[in-house]
Each structure stands twice: as structure tokens, then as C-alpha cells.
Design a protein around this motif. Structure first.
Motif, PDB file in Angstrom:
ATOM      1  N   TYR A 299     -60.034  49.002  23.833  1.00 18.02           N
ATOM      2  CA  TYR A 299     -58.732  48.286  23.752  1.00 18.02           C
ATOM      3  C   TYR A 299     -57.614  49.144  22.925  1.00 18.02           C
ATOM      4  CZ  TYR A 299     -59.620  44.767  27.412  1.00 18.02           C
ATOM      5  OH  TYR A 299     -59.941  44.318  28.497  1.00 18.02           O
ATOM      6  N   SER A 300     -58.262  49.424  21.570  1.00 20.17           N
ATOM      7  CA  SER A 300     -57.473  50.040  20.575  1.00 20.17           C
ATOM      8  C   SER A 300     -57.064  51.733  21.243  1.00 20.17           C
ATOM      9  CB  SER A 300     -58.116  50.305  19.524  1.00 20.17           C
ATOM     10  OG  SER A 300     -59.200  51.198  19.451  1.00 20.17           O
ATOM     11  N   VAL A 301     -58.165  52.156  22.202  1.00 24.47           N
ATOM     12  CA  VAL A 301     -57.747  53.544  22.777  1.00 24.47           C
ATOM     13  C   VAL A 301     -57.074  53.648  23.783  1.00 24.47           C
ATOM     14  CG1 VAL A 301     -58.907  55.519  23.880  1.00 24.47           C
ATOM     15  CG2 VAL A 301     -60.080  54.710  21.631  1.00 24.47           C
ATOM     16  N   LYS A 302     -57.387  52.606  24.657  1.00 25.84           N
ATOM     17  CA  LYS A 302     -56.439  52.519  26.087  1.00 25.84           C
ATOM     18  C   LYS A 302     -55.165  51.823  25.851  1.00 25.84           C
ATOM     19  CE  LYS A 302     -57.410  53.784  29.341  1.00 25.84           C
ATOM     20  NZ  LYS A 302     -57.054  55.168  29.938  1.00 25.84           N
ATOM     21  N   SER A 303     -54.969  50.906  25.083  1.00 26.64           N
ATOM     22  CA  SER A 303     -53.710  50.120  24.904  1.00 26.64           C
ATOM     23  C   SER A 303     -53.074  50.528  23.575  1.00 26.64           C
ATOM     24  CB  SER A 303     -53.938  48.698  24.808  1.00 26.64           C
ATOM     25  OG  SER A 303     -52.762  47.840  24.589  1.00 26.64           O
ATOM     26  N   LYS A 304     -51.760  51.125  23.937  1.00 31.45           N
ATOM     27  CA  LYS A 304     -50.863  51.651  22.888  1.00 31.45           C
ATOM     28  C   LYS A 304     -50.273  50.463  22.103  1.00 31.45           C
ATOM     29  CE  LYS A 304     -47.280  54.757  21.831  1.00 31.45           C
ATOM     30  NZ  LYS A 304     -46.120  55.585  22.589  1.00 31.45           N
ATOM     31  N   PRO A 305     -49.977  49.237  22.606  1.00 26.49           N
ATOM     32  CA  PRO A 305     -49.259  48.396  21.912  1.00 26.49           C
ATOM     33  C   PRO A 305     -50.464  47.640  20.708  1.00 26.49           C
ATOM     34  CG  PRO A 305     -48.824  48.012  24.218  1.00 26.49           C
ATOM     35  CD  PRO A 305     -49.634  49.134  23.869  1.00 26.49           C
ATOM     36  N   ILE A 306     -51.539  47.618  21.505  1.00 25.52           N
ATOM     37  CA  ILE A 306     -52.679  47.065  20.558  1.00 25.52           C
ATOM     38  C   ILE A 306     -53.214  47.822  19.423  1.00 25.52           C
ATOM     39  CG2 ILE A 306     -55.318  46.672  20.302  1.00 25.52           C
ATOM     40  CD1 ILE A 306     -53.671  44.215  21.271  1.00 25.52           C
ATOM     41  N   ARG A 307     -53.141  49.420  19.843  1.00 21.52           N
ATOM     42  CA  ARG A 307     -53.409  50.414  18.710  1.00 21.52           C
ATOM     43  C   ARG A 307     -52.244  50.202  17.509  1.00 21.52           C
ATOM     44  NH1 ARG A 307     -53.915  54.051  21.965  1.00 21.52           N
ATOM     45  NH2 ARG A 307     -51.837  55.060  21.670  1.00 21.52           N
ATOM     46  N   GLY A 308     -50.986  50.092  18.235  1.00 22.43           N
ATOM     47  CA  GLY A 308     -50.093  50.146  17.089  1.00 22.43           C
ATOM     48  C   GLY A 308     -49.931  48.902  16.314  1.00 22.43           C
ATOM     49  N   ALA A 309     -50.287  47.693  16.672  1.00 19.34           N
ATOM     50  CA  ALA A 309     -50.193  46.506  15.948  1.00 19.34           C
ATOM     51  C   ALA A 309     -51.514  46.442  15.045  1.00 19.34           C
ATOM     52  CB  ALA A 309     -50.485  45.389  17.121  1.00 19.34           C
ATOM     53  N   MET A 310     -52.667  47.017  15.400  1.00 23.98           N
ATOM     54  CA  MET A 310     -53.987  47.161  14.577  1.00 23.98           C
ATOM     55  C   MET A 310     -53.607  48.052  13.341  1.00 23.98           C
ATOM     56  SD  MET A 310     -56.963  47.315  17.432  1.00 23.98           S
ATOM     57  CE  MET A 310     -58.337  47.454  16.289  1.00 23.98           C
ATOM     58  N   PHE A 311     -52.930  49.083  13.431  1.00 30.02           N
ATOM     59  CA  PHE A 311     -52.603  50.034  12.601  1.00 30.02           C
ATOM     60  C   PHE A 311     -51.559  49.235  11.447  1.00 30.02           C
ATOM     61  CE2 PHE A 311     -53.503  54.017  15.058  1.00 30.02           C
ATOM     62  CZ  PHE A 311     -54.721  54.312  14.053  1.00 30.02           C
ATOM     63  N   SER A 312     -50.476  48.476  12.161  1.00 24.96           N
ATOM     64  CA  SER A 312     -49.735  47.776  11.247  1.00 24.96           C
ATOM     65  C   SER A 312     -50.286  46.565  10.326  1.00 24.96           C
ATOM     66  CB  SER A 312     -48.453  47.102  12.088  1.00 24.96           C
ATOM     67  OG  SER A 312     -47.809  47.913  13.052  1.00 24.96           O
ATOM     68  N   VAL A 313     -51.396  45.965  10.982  1.00 22.99           N
ATOM     69  CA  VAL A 313     -52.164  45.271  10.162  1.00 22.99           C
ATOM     70  C   VAL A 313     -52.869  45.944   8.936  1.00 22.99           C
ATOM     71  CG1 VAL A 313     -54.166  43.661  10.345  1.00 22.99           C
ATOM     72  CG2 VAL A 313     -52.418  43.544  11.867  1.00 22.99           C
ATOM     73  N   LEU A 314     -53.312  47.182   9.139  1.00 23.11           N
ATOM     74  CA  LEU A 314     -53.936  47.953   8.280  1.00 23.11           C
ATOM     75  C   LEU A 314     -52.988  48.312   7.282  1.00 23.11           C
ATOM     76  CD1 LEU A 314     -56.510  50.056  10.292  1.00 23.11           C
ATOM     77  CD2 LEU A 314     -56.962  48.311   8.891  1.00 23.11           C
ATOM     78  N   ARG A 315     -51.852  48.842   7.535  1.00 23.24           N
ATOM     79  CA  ARG A 315     -50.849  49.114   6.436  1.00 23.24           C
ATOM     80  C   ARG A 315     -50.458  47.795   5.662  1.00 23.24           C
ATOM     81  NH1 ARG A 315     -49.022  52.717  10.837  1.00 23.24           N
ATOM     82  NH2 ARG A 315     -47.609  50.989  11.681  1.00 23.24           N
ATOM     83  N   ARG A 316     -50.405  46.869   6.436  1.00 23.77           N
ATOM     84  CA  ARG A 316     -50.079  45.613   5.491  1.00 23.77           C
ATOM     85  C   ARG A 316     -50.908  45.370   4.505  1.00 23.77           C
ATOM     86  NH1 ARG A 316     -47.668  40.907   9.585  1.00 23.77           N
ATOM     87  NH2 ARG A 316     -46.320  42.110  10.720  1.00 23.77           N
TER      88      ARG A 316
END
Length: 319
Positions: A299-316
Motif C-alpha cells: 500500500y505504501s508503494v502503490k498508494s501515493k496518498p498513503i506513502r506521503g502520509a507515512m512520510f509525514s508521520v516520520l518527519r514529525r
């Protein structure tokens, strides 16, 4: 005069504990084997928890598709936590004992989360069907209340289906000398074979649970995709067909990752008794460990919204 111990009739016996097995024949390298297992458990827990946090913290992901993805991630976390303690105890410390009641509890949660995962995959196929066949009514059909009801139904179904299993095992008379399990966790089929009693009821109820949950779910998923394919083939533009089908790729991969090992485990338990133990062990570990690892990656590879949100969580977290 007291009767000698050899004449005492033991009419009912339940072992205090069972003896778990790692990977037979490879006990000498269990320490090395624990490294990939620890890595996979870490990836599974980290990836699925990231998905849960990403959906919770990102308002744009407060949509039916991502709510169902959260349910899938939650079931993967539960499935991972069901087997991780006993598996790592065997591989790290060669601690193989598991008490009878702990075994039954682990078995209940292990099978329950498997049924929950199957049910969530079915709900996600329904989500894809509504989104593709009737996009204008998508938001009105899959409201928050409907999703909550679906989640409650999934949980209730899994609980009621699996609740009898521990009691069916608890009523059995066990052989005093048979306490060796085939895995580093408790499967229903594995535990019931240790009984010195008629296990026909256990076999029939276990078959009923499999057919009424995973069997029915897989059939309905196939039917939903047949309807989706019929709808897609009705689209005039080939580009539109590809774009529409592309929204289903992640779900199709998740379905394959879950159901192929399930079929493998079922076939091995029923027709693979002559196969080496290592084959049984590997198929069981693939069934329990691989889906929770691969689903967040898919889901992180195929879904751009999920990937972006996961990276946002990591950046926080880094800030």
C-alpha cells in the motif's frame, strides 16, 4: 492397604503445558534464523502502526477506503502480536514450554485475527465495487455509520466463530506422553491431534469455520471482481479501463498475499502428512508472518496518498 499407583485409573488428563517446536533439524542455527524473523516482525509492526497513525492524523485520508485499510493494518498488528512472543522465545532462548490455557488463548486470537483479515479483505472488495460501479453514490453508501457497523460485524463474526474452539479442545482427554506441538505457536489442527479421544466434532467444526469464513469470503471477493470487471469492460476508453483497474491493484495483491498461504496451509495439513516437517513449518510461517510484512509495503508503494502520509508521520517524529 493403599492401591499401587500403577492401578490408579486416570480417566481424564489435560497437560499442564505443551512443548513448542522451532524448525526441526535447524535447532543449531535458531539464533541465526531469529535475525530474519525479528526483522520481519519489526517491519510488520512498524509498517502497520505507521499506516494507522497516517490515517488518523491525515484528514484527507478520512475516507472509506483508508478506514478499511486501517482495519487491515490493525488485524495485521494483532496477528503479529499473537505469534511473535512464543516464536522469538523459541528462537532466541530455546524456551519451548507454553501452558495449556495460554496455548488455547493464543490459538483463539491467532485464528480470530485471520478471520478478521479475511473479512476486511471482503469489505475492501465491496468498497472497490461501489467506488467503480456507482462512484456518484460512493460517499452516501459507505458512510461512517455503515463502516462502523461493518467493523463491528467483522469483529462479532470472528469472535462468535472462534469462541467454541478453546472449549472444544478443553473437553478432550489428552495422552500423558503427547505434548509436542509442530510449531512455535498453537494451531487448532495441531493441538487437537494430541488428544487421545474422538476428535470428529473438532474436525467438523474446524472445517465449518474455514468454509463459512475464509471460504465464503474468497468466493464473494471473486464475485465482486467479476462484477467490477464487467463494469470496467463497459467503459469506452481503454485508458479509462486501465486507470480504473489500477485502483484495485493494491487490494488484489493483498488478497493474493493472504489467500495463497491460507490455501497452502490447508492443503499441507490435509494432504501433506508425508512431507518433511520443515515444509510444514515454512508454510505456516509464510501464512502468519508474510502478509503483515507485505501489506504495508504494497500500500505504501502503490498508494501515493498513503506513502506521503507515512512520510509525514516520520518527519514529525524526527522534529
Amino acid at each position: 492397604m493403599l492401591p499401587s499407583q500403577s492401578f490408579i485409573n486416570i480417566s481424564f488428563f489435560q497437560p499442564q503445558s505443551f512443548l513448542m517446536t522451532g524448525i526441526q533439524g535447524l535447532e543449531a542455527i535458531h539464533g541465526w534464523i531469529s535475525i530474519p524473523f525479528s526483522s520481519m516482525y519489526t517491519v510488520a509492526l512498524t509498517g502497520n502502526c505507521l499506516i494507522l497513525l497516517a490515517v488518523k492524523r491525515t484528514n484527507s485520508l478520512h475516507q472509506p477506503m483508508y478506514y478499511f485499510l486501517s482495519m487491515l493494518a490493525l488485524s495485521d498488528v494483532g496477528l503479529t502480536l499473537s505469534t511473535m512472543p512464543s516464536t522469538l522465545a523459541v528462537l532466541w532462548f530455546d524456551y519451548r514450554l507454553i501452558s495449556f490455557h495460554t496455548c488455547l488463548i493464543q490459538m483463539f486470537f491467532l485464528h480470530s485475527f485471520s478471520v478478521v483479515e479475511s473479512s476486511v479483505l471482503l469489505a475492501m472488495s465491496f468498497d472497490r465495487f461501489v467506488a467503480i460501479s456507482n462512484p456518484l453514490r460512493y460517499a452516501s453508501v459507505l458512510t461512517n455509520n455503515v463502516i462502523i457497523r461493518i467493523g463491528a460485524t467483522i469483529t462479532t463474526r470472528a469472535t462468535l466463530s472462534l469462541l467454541p474452539l478453546p472449549f472444544l479442545l478443553k473437553r478432550l482427554n489428552y495422552c500423558p506422553g503427547k505434548i509436542l506441538l509442530s510449531h512455535s505457536f498453537c494451531f487448532h489442527a495441531d493441538v487437537m491431534k494430541l488428544a487421545c479421544a474422538d476428535i470428529t466434532v473438532n474436525i467438523l467444526y474446524g472445517l465449518y469455520v474455514v468454509l463459512s469464513t475464509v471460504g465464503v469470503d474468497s468466493l464473494l471477493i471473486v464475485m465482486s471482481y467479476a462484477l467490477i470487471l464487467h463494469t470496467v469492460m463497459g467503459l469506452a476508453s481503454p485508458r479509462e479501463r486501465v486507470r480504473t483497474l489500477n485502483t484495485c491493484v493494491s487490494h488484489i495483491l493483498a488478497v493474493l498475499v493472504f489467500y495463497i498461504p491460507v490455501i497452502g496451509v490447508s492443503m499441507i495439513h490435509r494432504f501433506g502428512k508425508h512431507l518433511p516437517h520443515i515444509v510444514h513449518a515454512l508454510v505456516a510461517y509464510v501464512y502468519l508472518v508474510v502478509p503483515p510484512v507485505l501489506n504495508p509495503i504494497i500500500y505504501s508503494v502503490k498508494s501515493k496518498p498513503i506513502r506521503g502520509a507515512m512520510f509525514s508521520v516520520l518527519r514529525r517524529k524526527d522534529q
